[in-house]
Design a protein around this motif. Structure first.
Motif, short mmCIF file in Angstrom:
data_model
loop_
_atom_site.label_atom_id
_atom_site.label_comp_id
_atom_site.label_asym_id
_atom_site.label_seq_id
_atom_site.Cartn_x
_atom_site.Cartn_y
_atom_site.Cartn_z
N ARG A 29 -1.21 -2.50 0.30
CA ARG A 29 -1.51 -1.13 0.26
C ARG A 29 -0.33 -0.09 0.57
N LYS A 30 -0.27 0.49 0.00
CA LYS A 30 0.78 1.57 0.39
C LYS A 30 0.32 2.70 1.63
N ARG A 31 1.32 2.48 2.50
CA ARG A 31 1.05 3.66 3.51
C ARG A 31 1.28 4.91 3.29
N LYS A 32 0.53 5.98 3.53
CA LYS A 32 0.66 7.30 3.02
C LYS A 32 1.82 8.14 3.44
N LYS A 33 1.86 8.18 4.76
CA LYS A 33 3.11 8.92 5.41
C LYS A 33 4.61 8.30 5.40
N GLN A 34 4.53 6.85 5.27
CA GLN A 34 5.89 6.38 5.44
C GLN A 34 6.04 5.47 4.06
N GLN A 35 7.14 5.22 3.72
CA GLN A 35 7.52 4.54 2.59
C GLN A 35 7.60 2.95 3.04
N ASP A 36 6.49 2.65 3.10
CA ASP A 36 6.21 1.21 3.74
C ASP A 36 4.81 0.60 2.92
N ILE A 37 4.72 -0.63 2.93
CA ILE A 37 3.30 -1.37 2.47
C ILE A 37 2.69 -2.12 3.77
N GLU A 38 1.36 -2.35 3.81
CA GLU A 38 0.86 -2.98 4.52
C GLU A 38 0.17 -4.15 3.76
N VAL A 39 -0.12 -5.48 4.22
CA VAL A 39 -0.74 -6.60 3.58
C VAL A 39 -1.75 -6.90 4.40
N LEU A 40 -2.90 -7.50 3.66
CA LEU A 40 -4.12 -8.02 4.23
C LEU A 40 -4.10 -9.29 4.54
N LEU A 41 -4.24 -9.72 5.75
CA LEU A 41 -4.49 -11.15 6.13
C LEU A 41 -5.93 -11.40 6.59
N VAL A 42 -6.51 -12.55 6.12
CA VAL A 42 -7.79 -13.11 6.47
C VAL A 42 -7.75 -14.20 7.36
N PRO A 120 -19.19 -11.37 0.24
CA PRO A 120 -19.60 -12.64 0.48
C PRO A 120 -19.33 -13.33 1.68
N GLU A 121 -17.97 -13.44 2.11
CA GLU A 121 -17.56 -14.00 3.48
C GLU A 121 -17.54 -13.31 4.54
N LYS A 122 -18.03 -12.15 4.48
CA LYS A 122 -17.86 -11.23 5.67
C LYS A 122 -18.16 -11.86 7.12
N ALA A 123 -19.17 -12.65 7.30
CA ALA A 123 -19.60 -13.25 8.33
C ALA A 123 -18.59 -14.34 8.98
N SER A 124 -17.85 -14.80 7.99
CA SER A 124 -17.18 -16.12 8.51
C SER A 124 -15.56 -15.74 8.53
N ARG A 125 -15.09 -14.41 8.46
CA ARG A 125 -13.82 -14.07 8.41
C ARG A 125 -13.27 -13.02 9.14
N ARG A 126 -12.18 -12.88 9.69
CA ARG A 126 -11.75 -11.33 10.39
C ARG A 126 -10.81 -11.15 9.24
N LEU A 127 -10.57 -10.05 9.36
CA LEU A 127 -9.56 -9.06 8.44
C LEU A 127 -8.39 -8.46 9.32
N GLU A 128 -7.39 -8.13 8.87
CA GLU A 128 -6.26 -7.52 9.59
C GLU A 128 -5.23 -6.86 8.79
N TRP A 129 -4.84 -5.61 8.69
CA TRP A 129 -3.91 -5.09 7.76
C TRP A 129 -2.53 -5.29 9.05
N VAL A 130 -1.51 -5.53 8.36
CA VAL A 130 -0.45 -5.74 9.20
C VAL A 130 0.90 -5.57 7.94
N ASN A 131 2.19 -5.22 8.94
CA ASN A 131 3.38 -5.13 8.06
C ASN A 131 3.73 -6.65 7.57
N CYS A 132 4.64 -6.58 6.61
CA CYS A 132 5.08 -8.05 6.05
C CYS A 132 5.82 -8.52 6.84
N GLU A 133 6.59 -8.14 7.90
CA GLU A 133 7.11 -8.91 8.92
C GLU A 133 6.03 -9.43 9.95
#
Length: 168
Positions: A29-42, A120-133
């Motif tokens: 997803r594109k970060r609104k205030k910065q010219q940067d993106i975040e990616v979702l890890l599970v 479906p897999e909400k109970a068995s995973r954690r999610l976190e938005w982070v930058n690419c680095e």
């Protein structure tokens, strides 16, 4: 079969089989205030390591559609995956039998448009938005690390204001 015979047999199978194919999504997803993106890890269900949503081919579904489906099931993410692959990586997948097989994963970019709190897999995973680095630092697969670095460069150079897909 003796234990040694079985191990030798399993090693032979691992060495002669071509890699099994999987499909995945790098959800961003594109970060609104910065010219940067975040990616979702599970987290993976078995080891808890950081991964991206991925899964096996599905009858009658194209690879990008499988990536979309896996993103929904594993992370509650909705969006359109790009039809063209962004890249590939390989990893050793542990099977229930204890055998490890090599999987080749075709990765599609998916811009997240919406997220659901219930999936479906909400109970068995954690999610976190982070930058690419940070994503590259957390995942174990070297070729996946490279894909996150590649995405970071593309996002930086593109400025994200063009309205075109990152993969073009």
């Amino acid at each position: 079969m003796t234990l040694i015979t079985r191990i030798a047999h399993d090693v032979q199978l691992m060495l002669r089989r071509p890699p099994r194919q999987q499909y995945a999504a790098i959800c961003y997803r594109k970060r609104k205030k910065q010219q940067d993106i975040e990616v979702l890890l599970v987290t993976s269900r078995d080891t808890g390591r950081w991964v991206i949503p991925k899964g096996w081919p599905m009858q009658g579904k194209k690879s990008h559609a499988v990536a979309e489906r896996e993103a929904w099931e594993e992370a509650g993410v909705k969006g359109k995956a790009e039809r063209e692959p962004f890249g590939t990586f390989r990893y050793p997948k542990g099977m229930d039998s204890g055998l490890k097989i090599t999987c080749q994963v075709q990765v599609h970019l998916l811009e997240v448009k919406d997220m659901s709190k219930d999936f479906p897999e909400k109970a068995s995973r954690r999610l976190e938005w982070v930058n690419c680095e940070e994503a590259a630092a957390r995942v174990q697969e070297p070729e996946l690390k490279v894909l996150f670095h590649k995405l970071q460069q593309i996002a930086k150079n593109d400025g994200l204001g063009s309205g075109k897909p990152l993969n073009s």
